[in-house]
Design a protein around this motif. Structure first.
Motif, short mmCIF file in Angstrom:
data_model
loop_
_atom_site.label_atom_id
_atom_site.label_comp_id
_atom_site.label_asym_id
_atom_site.label_seq_id
_atom_site.Cartn_x
_atom_site.Cartn_y
_atom_site.Cartn_z
N THR A 170 18.44 26.53 19.11
CA THR A 170 19.03 27.86 19.24
C THR A 170 20.53 27.80 19.02
OG1 THR A 170 17.29 28.44 20.82
CG2 THR A 170 19.23 29.86 20.78
N ASN A 206 21.14 27.40 15.33
CA ASN A 206 20.83 28.65 14.64
C ASN A 206 21.93 29.69 14.86
OD1 ASN A 206 19.19 30.46 13.12
ND2 ASN A 206 18.54 31.40 15.04
N ARG A 207 22.40 29.82 16.08
CA ARG A 207 23.44 30.81 16.37
C ARG A 207 24.75 30.48 15.67
NH1 ARG A 207 22.25 32.22 22.76
NH2 ARG A 207 20.24 33.21 22.35
N ASN A 262 26.30 36.37 21.75
CA ASN A 262 25.31 35.30 21.57
C ASN A 262 25.72 34.33 20.47
OD1 ASN A 262 23.69 36.25 23.57
ND2 ASN A 262 22.21 37.21 22.20
N TYR A 263 26.43 34.84 19.47
CA TYR A 263 26.83 34.01 18.34
C TYR A 263 28.27 33.49 18.51
CZ TYR A 263 22.76 36.31 16.41
OH TYR A 263 21.49 36.78 16.22
#
Length: 171
Positions: A147, A150-151, A120-121
């Motif tokens: 998102t 943020n990631r 996800n990151y």
């Protein structure tokens, strides 16, 4: 807010932002230049500031963007393209010979740290690293732009933590 009131308030905020300018530029004179340029931009665009919102945050954003723009401009000036068959990009500002062993260790550690990131990151981070803009990443991954930001932020934070051996501190 009148122009005089705005100027007075802006002056107070700019005094508190000098340490940030110094941290960004790492040079006293460049910090003064950055601060002055930021004050000029903020004052000339004062009609864009919404009264009652965070002036310091607005000023910080202008300063950060100004620094980034100036840095990118200077980086472009120091690079030229070799038009021979290989088409190498060469940084013309430095020409020094060094042992590549440290670089090889660092590269291996960086790749290992990136590989340890959760998918996800890692995916948005690597896309951003490869030059994709936030909105492009959001479109391709079908996630909100917030998102994505943020990631990428979390990935940077985790990488900074896992690669802290490579951070340089002034003694």
């Amino acid at each position: 807010m009148t122009a005089v009131e705005f100027g007075f308030t802006l002056n107070e905020v700019s005094l508190s932002m000098k340490p940030l300018a110094l941290r960004l530029t790492k040079d006293e004179e460049k910090a003064k230049d950055l601060l002055q340029e930021t004050v000029v931009k903020a004052y000339t665009n004062r009609e864009k500031f919404t009264t009652g919102t965070n002036l310091k945050g607005w000023f910080y954003t202008i300063m950060k963007n100004t620094f980034i723009t100036n840095y990118q401009r200077m980086s472009r000036r120091n690079i030229f393209i070799d038009v021979t068959d290989n088409l190498h990009f060469i940084n013309s500002s430095d020409s020094q010979i060094e042992n590549k062993a440290f670089s090889n260790f660092a590269t291996r550690d960086i790749n290992k740290a990136v590989g340890k990131l959760e998918n996800n990151y890692r995916v948005p981070f690597m896309m951003h690293y490869r030059g994709f803009k936030y909105h492009e990443i959001a479109e391709r991954l079908s996630i909100p732009i917030g998102t994505v930001k943020n990631r990428i932020h979390i990935a940077r934070k985790e990488l900074k933590q896992s690669l802290k051996t490579y951070t340089y501190k002034n003694v």
